[in-house]
Design an enzyme around this catalytic site. Structure first.
Site, PDB file in Angstrom:
ATOM      1  N   HIS A  72      36.789  50.409  22.571  1.00 19.44           N
ATOM      2  CA  HIS A  72      36.369  49.268  21.749  1.00 19.44           C
ATOM      3  C   HIS A  72      34.859  49.306  21.537  1.00 19.44           C
ATOM      4  O   HIS A  72      34.108  49.367  22.510  1.00 19.44           O
ATOM      5  CB  HIS A  72      36.755  47.951  22.424  1.00 19.44           C
ATOM      6  N   TYR A 201      36.707  36.206  22.203  1.00 19.31           N
ATOM      7  CA  TYR A 201      36.286  35.216  23.196  1.00 19.31           C
ATOM      8  C   TYR A 201      36.043  33.910  22.442  1.00 19.31           C
ATOM      9  O   TYR A 201      35.175  33.859  21.566  1.00 19.31           O
ATOM     10  CB  TYR A 201      34.992  35.641  23.883  1.00 19.31           C
ATOM     11  N   PRO A 293      35.853  36.110  35.560  1.00 17.69           N
ATOM     12  CA  PRO A 293      36.269  37.258  34.740  1.00 17.69           C
ATOM     13  C   PRO A 293      35.642  37.331  33.338  1.00 17.69           C
ATOM     14  O   PRO A 293      35.760  38.370  32.679  1.00 17.69           O
ATOM     15  CB  PRO A 293      37.789  37.107  34.648  1.00 17.69           C
ATOM     16  N   LYS A 297      33.396  42.070  34.468  1.00 19.80           N
ATOM     17  CA  LYS A 297      32.509  42.868  35.320  1.00 19.80           C
ATOM     18  C   LYS A 297      33.069  43.231  36.695  1.00 19.80           C
ATOM     19  O   LYS A 297      32.580  44.158  37.345  1.00 19.80           O
ATOM     20  CB  LYS A 297      31.179  42.116  35.519  1.00 19.80           C
ATOM     21  N   TYR A 385      27.309  43.728  28.223  1.00 18.06           N
ATOM     22  CA  TYR A 385      28.769  43.875  28.127  1.00 18.06           C
ATOM     23  C   TYR A 385      29.192  45.329  28.328  1.00 18.06           C
ATOM     24  O   TYR A 385      30.152  45.606  29.056  1.00 18.06           O
ATOM     25  CB  TYR A 385      29.278  43.348  26.774  1.00 18.06           C
TER      26      TYR A 385
HETATM   27  P1  RFL Z   1      41.410  44.166  45.358  1.00 16.46           P
HETATM   28  O1  RFL Z   1      41.971  44.623  44.031  1.00 16.46           O
HETATM   29  O2  RFL Z   1      41.543  42.752  45.705  1.00 16.46           O
HETATM   30  O3  RFL Z   1      42.081  45.079  46.474  1.00 16.46           O
HETATM   31  C1  RFL Z   1      41.914  44.807  47.840  1.00 16.46           C
HETATM   32  C2  RFL Z   1      43.118  45.349  48.590  1.00 16.46           C
HETATM   33  O4  RFL Z   1      42.948  45.145  49.990  1.00 16.46           O
HETATM   34  C3  RFL Z   1      44.178  44.703  50.526  1.00 16.46           C
HETATM   35  N1  RFL Z   1      43.923  43.948  51.774  1.00 16.46           N
HETATM   36  C4  RFL Z   1      44.174  44.418  53.005  1.00 16.46           C
HETATM   37  N2  RFL Z   1      44.679  45.581  53.440  1.00 16.46           N
HETATM   38  C5  RFL Z   1      44.814  45.749  54.776  1.00 16.46           C
HETATM   39  N3  RFL Z   1      44.484  44.799  55.679  1.00 16.46           N
HETATM   40  C6  RFL Z   1      43.974  43.622  55.290  1.00 16.46           C
HETATM   41  N4  RFL Z   1      43.660  42.683  56.192  1.00 16.46           N
HETATM   42  C7  RFL Z   1      43.801  43.396  53.911  1.00 16.46           C
HETATM   43  N5  RFL Z   1      43.322  42.356  53.178  1.00 16.46           N
HETATM   44  C8  RFL Z   1      43.405  42.714  51.898  1.00 16.46           C
HETATM   45  C9  RFL Z   1      44.783  43.865  49.435  1.00 16.46           C
HETATM   46  O5  RFL Z   1      46.198  43.727  49.576  1.00 16.46           O
HETATM   47  C10 RFL Z   1      44.396  44.649  48.191  1.00 16.46           C
HETATM   48  O6  RFL Z   1      45.379  45.583  47.818  1.00 16.46           O
HETATM   49  O7  RFL Z   1      39.856  44.538  45.469  1.00 16.46           O
HETATM   50  P2  RFL Z   1      39.062  45.804  44.893  1.00 16.46           P
HETATM   51  O8  RFL Z   1      39.806  47.074  45.193  1.00 16.46           O
HETATM   52  O9  RFL Z   1      37.671  45.648  45.352  1.00 16.46           O
HETATM   53  O10 RFL Z   1      39.142  45.661  43.306  1.00 16.46           O
HETATM   54  C11 RFL Z   1      38.468  44.621  42.633  1.00 16.46           C
HETATM   55  C12 RFL Z   1      39.206  44.236  41.356  1.00 16.46           C
HETATM   56  O11 RFL Z   1      40.564  44.045  41.650  1.00 16.46           O
HETATM   57  C13 RFL Z   1      38.606  42.981  40.716  1.00 16.46           C
HETATM   58  O12 RFL Z   1      37.199  43.022  40.752  1.00 16.46           O
HETATM   59  C14 RFL Z   1      39.018  42.804  39.233  1.00 16.46           C
HETATM   60  O13 RFL Z   1      40.399  42.662  39.107  1.00 16.46           O
HETATM   61  C15 RFL Z   1      38.330  41.595  38.603  1.00 16.46           C
HETATM   62  N6  RFL Z   1      38.749  41.347  37.218  1.00 16.46           N
HETATM   63  C16 RFL Z   1      38.233  42.090  36.168  1.00 16.46           C
HETATM   64  N7  RFL Z   1      37.336  43.060  36.406  1.00 16.46           N
HETATM   65  C17 RFL Z   1      36.868  43.845  35.379  1.00 16.46           C
HETATM   66  O14 RFL Z   1      36.027  44.714  35.601  1.00 16.46           O
HETATM   67  N8  RFL Z   1      37.324  43.694  34.084  1.00 16.46           N
HETATM   68  C18 RFL Z   1      38.236  42.738  33.766  1.00 16.46           C
HETATM   69  O15 RFL Z   1      38.641  42.682  32.610  1.00 16.46           O
HETATM   70  C19 RFL Z   1      38.699  41.860  34.821  1.00 16.46           C
HETATM   71  N9  RFL Z   1      39.573  40.903  34.550  1.00 16.46           N
HETATM   72  C20 RFL Z   1      39.683  40.348  36.931  1.00 16.46           C
HETATM   73  C21 RFL Z   1      40.082  40.144  35.570  1.00 16.46           C
HETATM   74  C22 RFL Z   1      40.247  39.562  37.929  1.00 16.46           C
HETATM   75  C23 RFL Z   1      41.149  38.591  37.630  1.00 16.46           C
HETATM   76  N10 RFL Z   1      41.687  37.850  38.710  1.00 16.46           N
HETATM   77  C24 RFL Z   1      43.036  37.488  38.828  1.00 16.46           C
HETATM   78  C25 RFL Z   1      40.882  37.603  39.884  1.00 16.46           C
HETATM   79  C26 RFL Z   1      40.978  39.180  35.240  1.00 16.46           C
HETATM   80  C27 RFL Z   1      41.503  38.367  36.255  1.00 16.46           C
HETATM   81  C28 RFL Z   1      42.443  37.275  35.802  1.00 16.46           C
HETATM   82  C1  PHB Z   2      41.715  41.307  30.409  1.00 14.96           C
HETATM   83  O1  PHB Z   2      42.183  41.982  29.467  1.00 14.96           O
HETATM   84  O2  PHB Z   2      42.397  41.026  31.390  1.00 14.96           O
HETATM   85  C2  PHB Z   2      40.327  40.816  30.321  1.00 14.96           C
HETATM   86  C3  PHB Z   2      39.509  41.264  29.300  1.00 14.96           C
HETATM   87  C4  PHB Z   2      38.205  40.798  29.205  1.00 14.96           C
HETATM   88  C5  PHB Z   2      37.732  39.892  30.140  1.00 14.96           C
HETATM   89  C6  PHB Z   2      38.542  39.463  31.169  1.00 14.96           C
HETATM   90  C7  PHB Z   2      39.846  39.924  31.275  1.00 14.96           C
HETATM   91  O3  PHB Z   2      36.469  39.421  30.013  1.00 14.96           O
END
Ligand code: RFL
Ligand code: PHB
Length: 390
Positions: A72, A201, A293, A297, A385
């Site tokens: 994109h 957005y 989110p 980032k 971004y």
């Molecule tokens: P995770 O993915 O939470 O993984 C951590 C893992 O550790 C396990 N765990 C354990 N294992 C053993 N013993 C324990 N005591 C443990 N405690 C926990 C867990 O089960 C899990 O599997 O962290 P990690 O790897 O640092 O990854 C980070 C990302 O997942 C997170 O930053 C992103 O998902 C955030 N995020 C977004 N980031 C982006 O860069 N671009 C996006 O578009 C974006 N959209 C989002 C998002 C996060 C969202 N939510 C739900 C928080 C959209 C949403 C809605």
């Molecule tokens: C997503 O596709 O889940 C998404 C995209 C952009 C954002 C946050 C989440 O800023």
């Protein structure tokens, strides 16, 4: 059991670290509390910065992302019922982002780990970390009713916000900075074509909305909702109706609706723990920091932590130098705070804040109007971004 690096958590941070260490010839065991299917079932991030794409290539797992991901070069800001495109590619001298789901990225990393026969223990219960203030850290966990011990040189806390590693650091050794926002995001995934070929957005008087996607046939939409709303409160029909009300007339007409495949509410939070190293234990990714989110980032900051950590550990084993290890926390935090600032700013600009009233809305609209009308302001937005340079 013995290994060089015990990695706690098999989310994107832990798996990517495992892969980079493997490339550098360093042994690691990954311990994950959940099952692999559970980890894959969490629908989260969707947008990768160039730095993250490069890292996946470096780890040797970028093939499917390049084939199936959607590059994109811009996105739309919608306010006062009108859409304005931010042309990231033009404003940043050719940079772009990749829309590729965290689920897919996690699957690629899992497959790569499995293909090389590297050890991952899923459903590892009651993980505890010990002696990381010495040169002989220890990790214990339970599996199939037995307690196991791993002796290691280092522990990598890649265990997310609710993990055990940060929680095991003595109080007083860590400073936590936190802001909790008074709303959440209700996300819906559906097998319907995206309403637009780029992300939208939306700032609306009814609250924020985001139109995102996973492919040409799979859409991901989000609505700002009060923290008190539960996912059961929202039927698919109610979601689509509310989304329409937050979009511009053209998007409203073009929106294709269908049954949800997944629906969930996520609270919004800014959080940083300092420092990110405690002797021989490191924190990486969501274990150390959370961003709201807006601006995508979270995963990208996690990827940079992992890049710095893999580099520091490689330096330690190859050159017996502790310089990278000593600088790990400061190097990460410099970048993290910039990501925190951008995510907080973009969140503040786009959401309806319960206590800010009509003047809050007017001030946001004035800032958005300035933003889309000023090349300088649009460039600041675009640069952040696509991701700041390392
Ligand atoms: P995770 O993915 O939470 O993984 C951590 C893992 O550790 C396990 N765990 C354990 N294992 C053993 N013993 C324990 N005591 C443990 N405690 C926990 C867990 O089960 C899990 O599997 O962290 P990690 O790897 O640092 O990854 C980070 C990302 O997942 C997170 O930053 C992103 O998902 C955030 N995020 C977004 N980031 C982006 O860069 N671009 C996006 O578009 C974006 N959209 C989002 C998002 C996060 C969202 N939510 C739900 C928080 C959209 C949403 C809605
Ligand atoms: C997503 O596709 O889940 C998404 C995209 C952009 C954002 C946050 C989440 O800023």
């Amino acid at each position: 059991m013995r290994t060089q690096v015990a990695i706690i958590g098999a989310g994107p941070s832990g798996l990517l670290l495992g892969q980079l260490l493997h490339k550098a010839g360093i042994d690691a065991i990954v311990l994950e509390r959940q099952t692999g299917d559970y980890v894959l079932g969490r629908i989260r991030a969707g947008v990768l910065e160039q730095v993250s794409m490069d890292l996946l290539d470096e780890a040797g797992v970028g093939q499917r992302m390049h084939a199936e991901g959607l590059p994109h070069g811009g996105f739309d800001l919608l306010f006062q019922g009108m859409r304005h495109r931010i042309d990231m590619r033009v404003l940043t001298g050719g940079k772009q982002v990749m829309v590729y789901g965290q689920t897919e990225l996690t699957r690629d990393l899992m497959d790569a780990r499995q293909a090389t026969g590297l050890p991952t223990v899923y459903e590892a219960g009651n993980v505890t970390v010990h002696d990381f203030d010495t040169t002989k850290p220890l990790v214990r966990y339970e599996k199939d009713g037995q307690t196991h011990e791993i002796a290691c040189d280092f522990i990598a806390g890649c265990d997310g916000f609710h993990g055990v590693c940060r929680a095991s650091v003595p109080r007083g050794a860590v400073t936590e900075y936190e802001k909790v926002y008074p709303f959440g995001w209700l996300g819906l995934l559906s097998d319907t074509p995206p309403v637009h070929h780029e992300l939208i957005y939306a700032n609306s008087t009814r609250g924020f909305a985001l139109c995102s996607m996973r492919s040409a046939t799979r859409s991901r939409y989000y609505l700002q909702v009060p923290l008190s709303d539960r996912v059961e409160d929202w039927s698919d029909a109610a979601f689509w109706q509310e989304l329409r009300l937050r979009l511009d007339p053209q998007a409203r007409d073009q929106l294709v609706t269908g049954p949800s495949i997944e629906k969930s509410v996520a609270p919004l939070r800014s959080f940083v723990a300092e420092p990110m190293r405690f002797g021989r234990m490191f924190l990486a990714g969501d274990a150390a920091h959370i961003v709201p989110p807006t601006g995508a980032k979270g995963l990208n900051l996690a990827a940079t932590d992992v890049k710095y950590l893999a580099g520091a550990l490689t330096e330690f084993y190859a050159e017996r130098s502790e310089a990278g290890i000593h600088h790990y926390s400061d190097r990460c935090l410099r970048r993290i705070w910039k990501g925190e600032r951008f995510s907080w700013w973009f969140t503040s600009l786009m959401h309806r804040f319960p206590n800010d009233g009509a003047i809050g809305q007017k001030l946001q609209e004035a800032e958005l109007d300035y933003l889309v009308g000023s090349r300088a302001a649009s460039t600041v937005m675009a640069e952040n971004y696509v991701g700041l340079p390392l």
